[in-house]
Design a protein around this motif. Structure first.
Motif, PDB file in Angstrom:
ATOM      1  N   THR A  99       0.824  -1.218   0.000  1.00 25.58           N
ATOM      2  CA  THR A  99       0.000   0.000   0.000  1.00 25.58           C
ATOM      3  C   THR A  99       0.861   1.272   0.000  1.00 25.58           C
ATOM      4  OG1 THR A  99      -0.169  -0.082   2.419  1.00 25.58           O
ATOM      5  CG2 THR A  99      -1.907  -1.179   1.163  1.00 25.58           C
ATOM      6  N   THR A 100       1.888   1.276  -0.839  1.00 23.83           N
ATOM      7  CA  THR A 100       2.759   2.456  -0.939  1.00 23.83           C
ATOM      8  C   THR A 100       1.962   3.693  -1.353  1.00 23.83           C
ATOM      9  OG1 THR A 100       4.567   0.997  -1.607  1.00 23.83           O
ATOM     10  CG2 THR A 100       4.850   3.349  -2.021  1.00 23.83           C
ATOM     11  N   GLU A 157      -1.200   4.364  -1.016  1.00 17.06           N
ATOM     12  CA  GLU A 157      -2.104   4.819   0.041  1.00 17.06           C
ATOM     13  C   GLU A 157      -1.356   5.605   1.122  1.00 17.06           C
ATOM     14  OE1 GLU A 157      -4.030   0.922  -1.431  1.00 17.06           O
ATOM     15  OE2 GLU A 157      -2.103   1.966  -1.498  1.00 17.06           O
ATOM     16  N   ARG A 158      -0.139   5.171   1.463  1.00 18.32           N
ATOM     17  CA  ARG A 158       0.615   5.858   2.519  1.00 18.32           C
ATOM     18  C   ARG A 158       0.990   7.279   2.113  1.00 18.32           C
ATOM     19  NH1 ARG A 158       2.752   0.642   3.133  1.00 18.32           N
ATOM     20  NH2 ARG A 158       4.610   1.114   1.890  1.00 18.32           N
ATOM     21  N   TYR A 159       1.177   7.490   0.832  1.00 19.39           N
ATOM     22  CA  TYR A 159       1.504   8.838   0.362  1.00 19.39           C
ATOM     23  C   TYR A 159       0.274   9.746   0.306  1.00 19.39           C
ATOM     24  CZ  TYR A 159       6.202   7.436  -1.269  1.00 19.39           C
ATOM     25  OH  TYR A 159       7.500   7.008  -1.347  1.00 19.39           O
ATOM     26  N   LYS A 190      -5.640   5.818   7.848  1.00 22.66           N
ATOM     27  CA  LYS A 190      -4.620   4.778   7.987  1.00 22.66           C
ATOM     28  C   LYS A 190      -5.167   3.367   7.782  1.00 22.66           C
ATOM     29  CE  LYS A 190      -1.271   7.328  10.724  1.00 22.66           C
ATOM     30  NZ  LYS A 190      -0.401   7.334  11.926  1.00 22.66           N
ATOM     31  N   HIS A 201      -4.011   1.927   4.707  1.00 20.45           N
ATOM     32  CA  HIS A 201      -2.592   1.589   4.624  1.00 20.45           C
ATOM     33  C   HIS A 201      -2.328   0.148   5.041  1.00 20.45           C
ATOM     34  CE1 HIS A 201      -1.672   6.109   5.695  1.00 20.45           C
ATOM     35  NE2 HIS A 201      -2.535   5.979   4.710  1.00 20.45           N
ATOM     36  N   LYS A 202      -3.304  -0.457   5.701  1.00 18.44           N
ATOM     37  CA  LYS A 202      -3.069  -1.763   6.332  1.00 18.44           C
ATOM     38  C   LYS A 202      -2.752  -2.822   5.281  1.00 18.44           C
ATOM     39  CE  LYS A 202      -4.971  -4.782   9.895  1.00 18.44           C
ATOM     40  NZ  LYS A 202      -6.134  -5.068  10.761  1.00 18.44           N
TER      41      LYS A 202
END
Length: 643
Positions: A483-484, A486-488, A493, A496-497
């Motif tokens: 989930t790169t 999504e983290r950006y 959160k 991001h899981k």
């Protein structure tokens, strides 16, 4: 046996006496205690901490010193001598200032040389003389052997031995000898080193770790996901190349790319300056000690965005041409509403933040700009022309594998993909189904094929290398998806899981571990699985020894980025003839602190397994090879000399 082979063997052993001598020698070696194996994992570029662990043998050096001198020396003296063995050049430089005159210094040299000889004699007690000879500094072999094997010391030869040491000192060779003896001790306490993955990324000096491993006396490597990313980049995978640059930008390590490996980032910087601005989501993660100017930070932030967007674009064509990768949900650039600045993933819509989509063609989101294509072509050419990177990657391939069966244990960085019932999970590749050991073997086949054909940049082999980095059934990734993106770009959160493969839950179960060992033709009663990849959160009470000792996880956070969540600075494992010990390490601050205070960075050792009977060379991988040699020599005896 093939008579032609026996005839060739007879040229090496051209007399009955030579054959008999070699058989006796090998049979004797088989009955020596097995050497000490040293396991490390997830080094992530932390060269200084790795060097210290290597030099002290995860405590083995000090154990030997304590065993030998505990009745003669205080703890302070033991620590002082141990530091000299770890860092002989630096410690000698400091010690010179402790003496008022040359006579005192020479007396200290004499005592230290004698103590070093004692230590080597003790540390080499389970090795043959020929093996010990190979570890000695070449220029002093004859002298050291004379001192090691003293005879008649108190009568005829006493002055002979004294004169040897006096002459070494008077000729200005004392420090060279002490340094050589210290390095010999380091080699003797560890017979073989296993690196269970992830040499690269995050930390600042993976290249120095590689140089150390290239010069190490006996080593193997089980590739980690980050190692495979670098191998893939060198092998021609542009998406792997984009990933290693993105990660280097994220952790403020672009100097590894540009300064260490000589890869020209100027075209990428020019592209980044043209299309991107400052963006908080892409600012580099730095240590508090690192000082970046505002201009440097902004430049890295722009490069980070530029290469991240190229990476996301490069992923899409692979996903589309390999439907059996089952990654269509990762076609994220196509799932965005660019007008509303939001994205829908698994039926849930999220607002986007920190957007940087200036180079995205809304009609063809995965289409690279012509400038981006040119940048990637130049970067790939630069990567494949880097002499130093080529040397490191070739060594990584030569000494590496996805898994290793060694002395009854299974060494693997990541996981064996399992379903919810603990069965080996299947993956279909080109209409063929693979699972368990067969799946790992086919992954390794494609990686080696890609490396052998670096001119091919978008074939199945290079696509498969990227899959190893991010695919659901990859033994190195072991999660449903990465989930790169999504983290950006997504604040929530929950998006991001990353859902882990069942392996990471089921490896707590002894029966699961026994099943995996049997899948690899290993004895489940005697064998262990030795894992890296997932940091053990000791701070939360997690135990690295799982499944009644069948599973040992040795990633405890060498990387500084993990240490706040693990609570320690890495685990290492020792396996000698008496059994296994797990060693936890405290944070390594600096070599200077060790030299100044004589302190070490070890905490309590935990007994994993104790051998009921001391394990011999006969019971090891090397023992199997020696038995085969004995068999060949016996065949030669019958063929040539017993007719």
């Amino acid at each position: 046996m093939d008579t032609k082979y026996l005839d060739l063997l007879a040229k090496r052993f051209d007399s009955e006496e030579k054959v008999v001598t070699e058989i006796i020698n090998l049979e004797a070696i088989l009955n020596l205690p097995k050497g000490t194996e040293h396991f490390v994992s997830d080094l992530h570029g932390e060269y200084q901490a790795f060097q210290h662990v290597l030099r002290n043998g995860s405590g083995r050096v000090k154990e030997k010193i304590r065993d030998l001198f505990k009745d003669k020396w205080s703890e302070k003296e033991i620590n002082e001598f141990a530091t000299l063995v770890y860092y002989p050049k630096e410690k000698l430089q400091l010690k010179r200032n402790d003496f008022d005159n040359e006579e005192e210094l020479h007396q200290w040299y004499t005592e230290i040389i004698e103590h070093m000889i004692e230590l080597i004699s003790y540390a080499s007690s389970k090795y043959t003389r020929s093996k010990l000879r190979k570890t000695l500094p070449s220029q002093f072999v004859y002298i050291i052997e004379e001192l090691l094997y003293k005879t008649d010391e108190f009568t005829n030869k006493k002055h002979y031995y004294t004169k040897i040491i006096q002459q070494i000192i008077s000729l200005g060779q004392a420090e060279k000898l002490i340094i050589g003896l210290a390095y010999t001790t380091q080699k003797l306490v560890v017979d073989h080193l296993h690196v269970v993955g992830d040499i690269y990324d995050r930390g600042p000096e993976p290249d120095k770790i590689m140089d150390t491993l290239i010069n190490y006396h006996s080593v193997d490597i089980q590739w980690g996901n980050h190692d495979v990313l670098w191998l893939g980049a060198f092998a021609g995978s542009k998406v792997c190349l984009a990933n290693i640059i993105r990660i280097s930008a994220r952790y403020d390590n672009l100097d590894i790319i540009e300064d260490v490996y000589g890869i020209n980032l100027r075209p990428l910087l020019n592209l980044a300056e043209k299309y991107y601005d400052d963006n908080p989501a892409f600012r580099p993660k730095t240590d508090s000690d690192d000082k970046l100017s505002d201009q440097e930070r902004t430049q890295i932030t722009k490069i980070h965005q530029a290469i991240a967007m190229i990476q996301f674009k490069l992923e899409s064509p692979i996903i589309k041409r390999r439907p059996y990768f089952d990654m269509s949900e990762r076609l994220l650039l196509e799932k965005m509403d660019y007008d509303k600045n939001e994205i829908t993933i698994y039926g849930k819509t999220y607002p986007l933040e920190n957007s940087c989509f200036a180079t995205v063609n809304r009609e063809k989101p995965d289409q690279l700009l012509e400038e981006e294509e040119q940048v990637m072509d130049k970067l790939l050419f630069s990567v494949q022309q880097s002499e130093k990177l080529a040397r490191h990657m070739k060594f990584l391939m030569k000494k590496g594998s996805l898994y290793l069966k060694y002395n009854g244990n299974l060494l693997i960085h990541g996981c064996i993909p399992l379903d919810e019932k603990g069965n080996m999970e299947k993956m279909v590749i080109e209409n063929k189904s693979y699972a368990g050991r067969n799946l790992l073997d086919v992954f390794e086949y494609y990686l080696r094929h890609a490396f052998a054909h670096p001119e091919q940049t978008d074939d199945l082999a290079t696509d498969m290398v990227w899959y190893l980095w991010s695919g659901e059934y990859s033994s190195l990734f072991g999660k449903r998806e990465m989930t790169t993106f999504e983290r950006y770009f997504i604040k929530d959160k929950q998006s991001h899981k990353e859902i882990k493969n069942r392996y990471y839950h089921l490896r707590e179960n002894e029966e699961t571990c026994r099943k995996i060992l049997m899948e690899f033709d290993l004895d489940p009663d005697q064998g262990h699985i030795i894992n890296g990849h997932t940091p053990v959160k000791e701070i939360d009470g997690e135990n690295p020894i799982k499944a009644n000792g069948k599973m040992i996880v040795i990633d405890g956070g060498f990387s500084k980025a993990y240490q706040s969540t693990t609570g320690i600075a890495g685990y290492t494992l020792l396996f000698n003839s008496y059994g296994m010990q797990l060693v936890a390490h405290k944070k390594f601050n600096s070599k200077e602190e060790v030299l100044r205070n004589g302190t070490d960075v070890l905490s309590v050792k935990r007994l994993v397994d104790k051998e009921l009977e001391r394990k011999k060379v006969l019971e090891t991988n090397i023992g199997e090879e020696l038995l085969q040699e004995v068999c060949m020599l016996n065949s030669l005896m019958e063929y040539r000399y017993m007719k």
